[in-house]
Enzyme design. Structure first.
Site, short mmCIF file in Angstrom:
data_model
loop_
_atom_site.label_atom_id
_atom_site.label_comp_id
_atom_site.label_asym_id
_atom_site.label_seq_id
_atom_site.Cartn_x
_atom_site.Cartn_y
_atom_site.Cartn_z
N GLY A 11 37.36 -40.44 10.80
CA GLY A 11 36.72 -40.88 12.05
C GLY A 11 37.33 -42.17 12.56
O GLY A 11 37.58 -43.08 11.76
N ARG A 72 41.56 -34.82 10.97
CA ARG A 72 41.03 -34.39 9.68
C ARG A 72 41.97 -33.29 9.21
O ARG A 72 42.43 -32.47 9.99
CB ARG A 72 39.59 -33.91 9.83
CG ARG A 72 38.68 -35.08 10.24
CD ARG A 72 37.26 -34.91 9.76
NE ARG A 72 36.59 -36.22 9.65
CZ ARG A 72 35.96 -36.83 10.67
NH1 ARG A 72 35.93 -36.27 11.85
NH2 ARG A 72 35.38 -38.00 10.48
N ASP A 103 35.95 -43.23 3.39
CA ASP A 103 36.07 -42.85 1.97
C ASP A 103 36.86 -41.55 1.78
O ASP A 103 37.53 -41.38 0.76
CB ASP A 103 34.71 -42.81 1.27
CG ASP A 103 33.68 -41.97 2.01
OD1 ASP A 103 34.02 -41.39 3.06
OD2 ASP A 103 32.54 -41.90 1.53
N THR A 125 35.76 -47.77 9.45
CA THR A 125 34.69 -46.82 9.77
C THR A 125 33.53 -47.60 10.36
O THR A 125 33.26 -48.73 9.92
CB THR A 125 34.22 -46.03 8.53
OG1 THR A 125 32.97 -45.41 8.85
CG2 THR A 125 34.00 -46.90 7.31
N ASP A 127 30.52 -46.88 9.99
CA ASP A 127 29.30 -46.67 9.19
C ASP A 127 28.98 -47.78 8.19
O ASP A 127 27.89 -47.83 7.66
CB ASP A 127 29.40 -45.34 8.42
CG ASP A 127 29.33 -44.15 9.35
OD1 ASP A 127 28.62 -44.25 10.37
OD2 ASP A 127 29.97 -43.12 9.07
N ASP A 129 29.90 -48.02 5.20
CA ASP A 129 29.42 -47.33 3.99
C ASP A 129 30.44 -47.34 2.86
O ASP A 129 30.40 -46.49 1.98
CB ASP A 129 29.06 -45.88 4.34
CG ASP A 129 30.25 -45.09 4.89
OD1 ASP A 129 31.29 -45.71 5.20
OD2 ASP A 129 30.14 -43.86 5.01
N ARG A 171 25.14 -40.61 8.94
CA ARG A 171 24.69 -39.40 8.24
C ARG A 171 24.18 -39.72 6.85
O ARG A 171 23.20 -39.18 6.39
CB ARG A 171 25.86 -38.40 8.14
CG ARG A 171 25.63 -37.23 9.07
CD ARG A 171 26.76 -36.25 9.03
NE ARG A 171 27.33 -36.16 10.34
CZ ARG A 171 28.60 -35.98 10.61
NH1 ARG A 171 29.47 -35.88 9.63
NH2 ARG A 171 29.03 -35.90 11.83
P1 ADP Z 1 36.81 -40.59 6.58
O1 ADP Z 1 38.09 -41.14 6.07
O2 ADP Z 1 36.40 -41.21 7.89
O3 ADP Z 1 35.72 -40.61 5.51
P2 ADP Z 1 37.11 -37.70 6.17
O4 ADP Z 1 36.09 -37.64 5.09
O5 ADP Z 1 37.12 -36.63 7.20
O6 ADP Z 1 37.05 -39.06 6.99
O7 ADP Z 1 38.54 -37.72 5.47
C1 ADP Z 1 39.72 -37.86 6.22
C2 ADP Z 1 40.83 -37.06 5.60
O8 ADP Z 1 41.13 -37.56 4.29
C3 ADP Z 1 40.54 -35.59 5.37
O9 ADP Z 1 40.67 -34.80 6.53
C4 ADP Z 1 41.62 -35.25 4.36
O10 ADP Z 1 42.88 -35.06 4.98
C5 ADP Z 1 41.67 -36.52 3.51
N1 ADP Z 1 40.86 -36.29 2.31
C6 ADP Z 1 39.52 -36.25 2.20
N2 ADP Z 1 39.12 -35.93 0.95
C7 ADP Z 1 40.25 -35.75 0.24
C8 ADP Z 1 40.54 -35.39 -1.13
N3 ADP Z 1 39.57 -35.14 -2.00
N4 ADP Z 1 41.83 -35.33 -1.51
C9 ADP Z 1 42.82 -35.58 -0.63
N5 ADP Z 1 42.63 -35.89 0.66
C10 ADP Z 1 41.37 -35.99 1.10
#
Ligand code: ADP
Length: 319
Positions: A11, A72, A103, A125, A127, A129, A171
């Protein structure tokens, strides 16, 4: 190290641009080349990688969103996806990567580090968080957007003597709701981390109404449930005219506050310092106004918590 990369992922948040700018300028200051990876891990896999110069990050410190775009990318959760990413980095001669995101993005950075490619995470982010930092980049801006909305809604709430339910983002984390509710003088704040008692919420509203209050503001974090549904329940239970406002994505945009720009500049530059020392698998943060770094794994294992004393204070000030 002669060449590093930077990407934004997950995000978006206001201040990501200021962080990218800091990474680029700090690296160039140390005679290190910087390559921007566009569209997060999706662009990394596809090789959307371009050299950034001092001027590439000019005129962006005050802009929301991210000039590097974000995405994503489910494929990056697979080993094949991660290996493709590493191939691209090697092809471009990049030796370390700064990942700005939440995260989920940290997980990706951790995986790359495990495959032998050093990454440092920067908390971007709204959030707030991410454990190991008092603030994430974008939280302060989002908070100020919400406060602005609460103040405006309060004007109409008073004029019409209504109860307003305002649904804000969060969330899993209640920080936006808690901080904005406290700063906006909300009567009730509902966050995912604390169970609420409907009877208590109704009693508070009725008590306020009985002593002549012209309006009431209830802040609901989206993780608690639908603000619209909650508004219906409140109206049924109190017979007070109730309206609902779901703030939505306006909370993610806008020009970053001075606080977020300074935070982003400090954290982005600090991440470069760590990468240039050959450190990987770390994430940066700010605690008690000091720059800190932690093991990404340790941070991902920790659970974000809200400040319970602040929640208690919000209860006490809204009796
Ligand atoms: P944020 O970073 O804002 O928490 P997301 O949770 O959507 O957003 O994660 C962003 C991107 O990070 C995901 O679309 C994916 O490409 C990568 N990612 C998330 N989880 C994993 C994982 N377990 N292993 C490798 N890459 C990951």
């Amino acid at each position: 190290m002669k060449r590093i990369g930077v990407l934004t992922s997950g995000g978006d948040s206001p201040g990501m641009n200021a962080a990218v700018r800091a990474v680029v300028r700090k690296a160039i200051y140390h005679d290190v080349e910087v390559y921007g990876v566009f569209h997060g891990y999706a662009g990394l896999i596809e090789g959307q990688i371009e050299k950034l110069e001092l001027g590439s990050v000019g005129d962006i410190i005050h802009r929301g969103g991210t000039k590097l775009y974000t995405a994503r990318c489910p494929e990056f959760k697979t080993i094949e996806g991660q290996k493709k990413g590493i191939e691209q980095l090697k092809k471009h001669g990049i030796e370390g990567l700064v990942v700005i995101g939440g995260d989920g993005s940290y997980m990706g950075a951790k995986k790359l580090t495990e495959h032998g490619f050093p990454c440092v995470g920067v908390p971007g982010t709204i959030d707030n968080d991410i454990p190991g930092t008092d603030f994430t980049i974008g939280f302060d801006t989002a908070l100020n957007t919400v406060i602005d909305a609460i103040d405006k809604i309060r004007d109409t709430a008073t004029s019409h003597e209504r109860t307003y339910v305002i649904e804000v983002m969060g969330r899993h984390a209640g920080d936006i709701a808690l901080w904005s509710g406290l700063a906006g003088g909300a009567e009730t704040i509902l966050i995912p981390e604390v169970n609420y008692d409907m009877d208590d919420v109704v009693a508070r509203l009725n008590r306020g109404h009985d002593r002549g209050k012209k309006h009431s503001i209830i802040i609901v974090a989206e993780g608690v449930g639908s603000g619209v549904e909650f508004g219906k329940k409140i109206e049924e239970a109190t017979s007070l005219e109730t309206r609902v406002s779901v703030l939505g994505h306006i909370q993610r945009g806008g020009s970053p506050t001075a606080f977020d720009r300074v935070l982003a500049s400090r954290l982005g530059a600090f991440a470069v310092e760590l990468i240039l020392q050959g450190k990987g698998g770390r994430c940066v943060g700010i605690q008690s106004n000091q720059l800190v770094d932690h093991d990404i794994l340790e941070i991902l294992d920790r659970k974000h918590t809200v400040d319970q004393s602040m929640y208690q204070l919000s209860q006490e000030l809204s009796i």
